[in-house]
Design an enzyme around this catalytic site. Structure first.
Site: not given
Ligand code: 13P
Length: 253
Positions: A9, A11, A98, A100, A170, A176, A216
């Site tokens: 991904n 991003k 996701h 985010e 996730e 991250g 991660s």
């Protein structure tokens, strides 16, 4: 038999030319590497890169994914990109839900349900993301949170579609941050997700669905994570932007 998958991904990273270079590097590696028919490598790229990346890789070896799609078919939705547009470029997958998107762009379980419907309608395979926040983990609510995300978004999905869906667990606290879930934590949640799917759709279907871990994942921890029974691969953010690391992660599948 369910597939083993490594999906990158990217991003909102790389300009199209940089993305092309990255994709070509992975493609060269895949040309030599015999992954096996039960394995799938996917690049989740920005909308602006889809066309270019698709023309830079061998579709037999590497599939391309969008990172989001609109909940609507078409019309006056300025700035949105429909699932049919994504499909028309030749992408095969779309990441939906996701964290985010949930956190910064207001994607609720209901909206995610509509996006999933758009994906199925346009023959895109959704990579459906779920996962709890740090606070929810500390409070011990993580199983309940993930179960409600799955039930509320997948509620309208038919059996014929659910079996095509890829699930990505996730945990938000691992994204991250460099703080990966331990293989035991991840396996515990993946087994729980599979049991939840079995309750909803039956054991046979639950056994066919690939469940990826994301948060991660890197070249040093992927092999141990992927060796767990219910972890069928990874959805990789930062490390998917580093060609050498991503290749190592692919080899650990
Ligand atoms: P990182 O691998 O950078 O933690 O990101 C994970 C992720 O969000 C993949 O979708």
């Amino acid at each position: 038999m369910r597939k083993k998958i490594v999906a990158g991904n990217w991003k909102m990273n790389t300009l199209p030319a940089e993305g092309e270079t990255l994709a070509r590097g992975i493609n060269e590696f895949m040309a030599e590497y015999n992954a096996g028919s039960d394995k799938k490598i996917i690049l989740g790229v920005p909308f602006t890169h889809i066309d270019r990346v698709i023309h830079s890789v061998d579709s037999e070896k590497i599939a391309v994914s969008a990172q989001n799609c609109s909940q609507y078919d078409s019309g006056a939705y300025t700035g949105e990109v429909s699932a049919s547009m994504i499909k028309s470029l030749g992408a095969e997958y779309v990441i939906v839900g996701h964290s985010e998107r949930r956190q910064y762009f207001g994607d609720t379980d209901e909206i995610i349900g509509h996006k999933l419907a758009q994906a199925y309608k346009n023959n895109l395979i959704p990579i459906f993301c779920c996962g709890e926040s740090l606070g929810e983990r500390m409070e011990g609510k993580y199983f309940d949170v993930v179960k409600s995300q799955i039930i509320n978004s997948l509620i309208r999905v038919e059996k014929s579609n659910i079996v095509k869906t890829v699930i990505a667990y996730e945990p938000v606290w691992a994204i991250g941050t460099g703080q990966t879930a331990t293989p035991a934590q991840a396996q515990g949640m993946h087994a729980f997700i599979r049991r939840t799917l079995a309750d909803l759709y039956g054991n046979a279907i639950a056994g066919e669905i690939s469940i990826l871990y994301g948060g991660s994942v890197n070249a040093a921890n992927s092999a141990e994570l992927f060796s767990a029974d219910d972890i069928d691969g990874g959805l990789v953010g930062g490390a998917s932007l580093k060609a050498e690391d991503f290749k190592t992660i692919i080899k650990s599948l």
